[in-house]
Structure formats: C-alpha cells, structure tokens
Design a protein around this motif. Sequence first.
Motif, short mmCIF file in Angstrom:
data_model
loop_
_atom_site.label_atom_id
_atom_site.label_comp_id
_atom_site.label_asym_id
_atom_site.label_seq_id
_atom_site.Cartn_x
_atom_site.Cartn_y
_atom_site.Cartn_z
N LEU A 187 51.37 37.49 73.94
CA LEU A 187 51.35 36.23 74.68
C LEU A 187 51.85 36.53 76.08
O LEU A 187 52.83 37.26 76.24
CB LEU A 187 52.30 35.20 74.06
N SER A 188 51.21 35.96 77.09
CA SER A 188 51.66 36.26 78.43
C SER A 188 51.31 35.13 79.39
O SER A 188 50.60 34.20 79.04
CB SER A 188 51.05 37.59 78.90
N THR A 189 51.82 35.28 80.62
CA THR A 189 51.64 34.25 81.64
C THR A 189 51.05 34.85 82.90
O THR A 189 51.20 36.04 83.18
CB THR A 189 53.01 33.62 82.01
N ASP A 231 55.35 49.67 84.58
CA ASP A 231 55.24 50.19 83.21
C ASP A 231 54.97 49.14 82.13
O ASP A 231 55.01 49.45 80.94
CB ASP A 231 56.49 51.00 82.82
N ILE A 232 54.65 47.92 82.53
CA ILE A 232 54.41 46.89 81.51
C ILE A 232 53.13 47.18 80.72
O ILE A 232 53.07 46.89 79.52
CB ILE A 232 54.40 45.47 82.13
N VAL A 233 52.14 47.77 81.36
CA VAL A 233 50.90 48.08 80.64
C VAL A 233 51.15 49.10 79.54
O VAL A 233 50.67 48.93 78.42
CB VAL A 233 49.80 48.56 81.61
N LYS A 260 47.21 41.33 84.64
CA LYS A 260 47.39 42.79 84.69
C LYS A 260 47.09 43.43 83.33
O LYS A 260 46.44 44.47 83.25
CB LYS A 260 48.80 43.14 85.15
N LEU A 261 47.56 42.81 82.26
CA LEU A 261 47.33 43.36 80.92
C LEU A 261 45.84 43.30 80.57
O LEU A 261 45.30 44.24 79.99
CB LEU A 261 48.16 42.61 79.89
N ARG A 262 45.17 42.22 80.93
CA ARG A 262 43.72 42.11 80.67
C ARG A 262 42.95 43.16 81.46
O ARG A 262 42.00 43.74 80.94
CB ARG A 262 43.22 40.71 81.06
N GLU A 263 43.34 43.34 82.71
CA GLU A 263 42.65 44.34 83.55
C GLU A 263 42.79 45.74 82.95
O GLU A 263 41.94 46.60 83.18
CB GLU A 263 43.22 44.32 84.98
N ALA A 264 43.84 45.97 82.17
CA ALA A 264 44.04 47.26 81.50
C ALA A 264 43.30 47.32 80.17
O ALA A 264 43.41 48.30 79.45
CB ALA A 264 45.54 47.49 81.29
N GLY A 265 42.57 46.24 79.84
CA GLY A 265 41.77 46.22 78.62
C GLY A 265 42.48 45.70 77.39
O GLY A 265 41.96 45.83 76.28
#
Length: 131
Positions: A51-53, A34-36, A59-64
């Motif tokens: 900001l992320s690592t 559920d982070i996205v 995963k967040l980028r892949e979700a756009g």
Amino acid sequence: NNHTMVNILTAVQGSQSDVVPIRRALISVSDKTDIVSLATYLSEKHNTELLSTGGTAKKLREAGLKVIDVSEYTGSPECLDGRVKTLHPKVHGGLLGVRGNEVHEKEMKENGIGMIDLTILNLYPFEATVA
C-alpha cells in the motif's frame, strides 16, 4: 522511548505472537532512497501486498512493482495538497488492531479493515523545505 511504545501496543491482550508474517505493508516516504529495493524484497520474497501514497506509489510502479494506492484501499481521495492521505479507519485500524483479540478481529471484519503488518515511513523534511 521504545519500551513505552511496546507497553502501549501490548496494553490490549491478544493471543498471537508479536512476530507475524508481513502480508501487507504501508509505504509512504519523502526520502525515497533505497525504497525500491526494500519494496522489491518484500514483494518478491514475502509476497507482501504494498500500500502506498502519491510519489512513493509512483516510484514503486515505475520500478515495475504492483502497488495499491491508499486512496483506492480506503475509498477516500488524498486531499489538502496531499497532506491527508492515510487518515482513515482502514489504515489506523489496520495498524492498531490486536491479533488474537476477538473483539478487535470481529470489529475489523465488520468494517472491512485488514491488518497492516509493517509501516515504512520517514518524516517530511520541514526544516529543509522552509530554509
């Protein structure tokens, strides 16, 4: 306990309320369930800078979602097999700086440290990994 943490966080006086807009969030999780949806909510509803690592950023980028890697933000690479990602004054200062405290705000400005309003994390599953 939570009461102790509140005392630690408010031990240095500041003039602003403890409730602040979430303009920047640090997200680094091993369990990405559920982070996205949470990051999307922050980004779209609150215009929060993310900001992320490592794998979380991927995963967040892949979700756009637009994500800034912590290594880009700090100017320091992740190292030691990803064990050292967020150990940097720009991260810790952003988390620990007291809003409304003139000394903190001056030092943060002098050192290029921006406030981090929210941290989203969960602990690495060490027991599951070594079992």
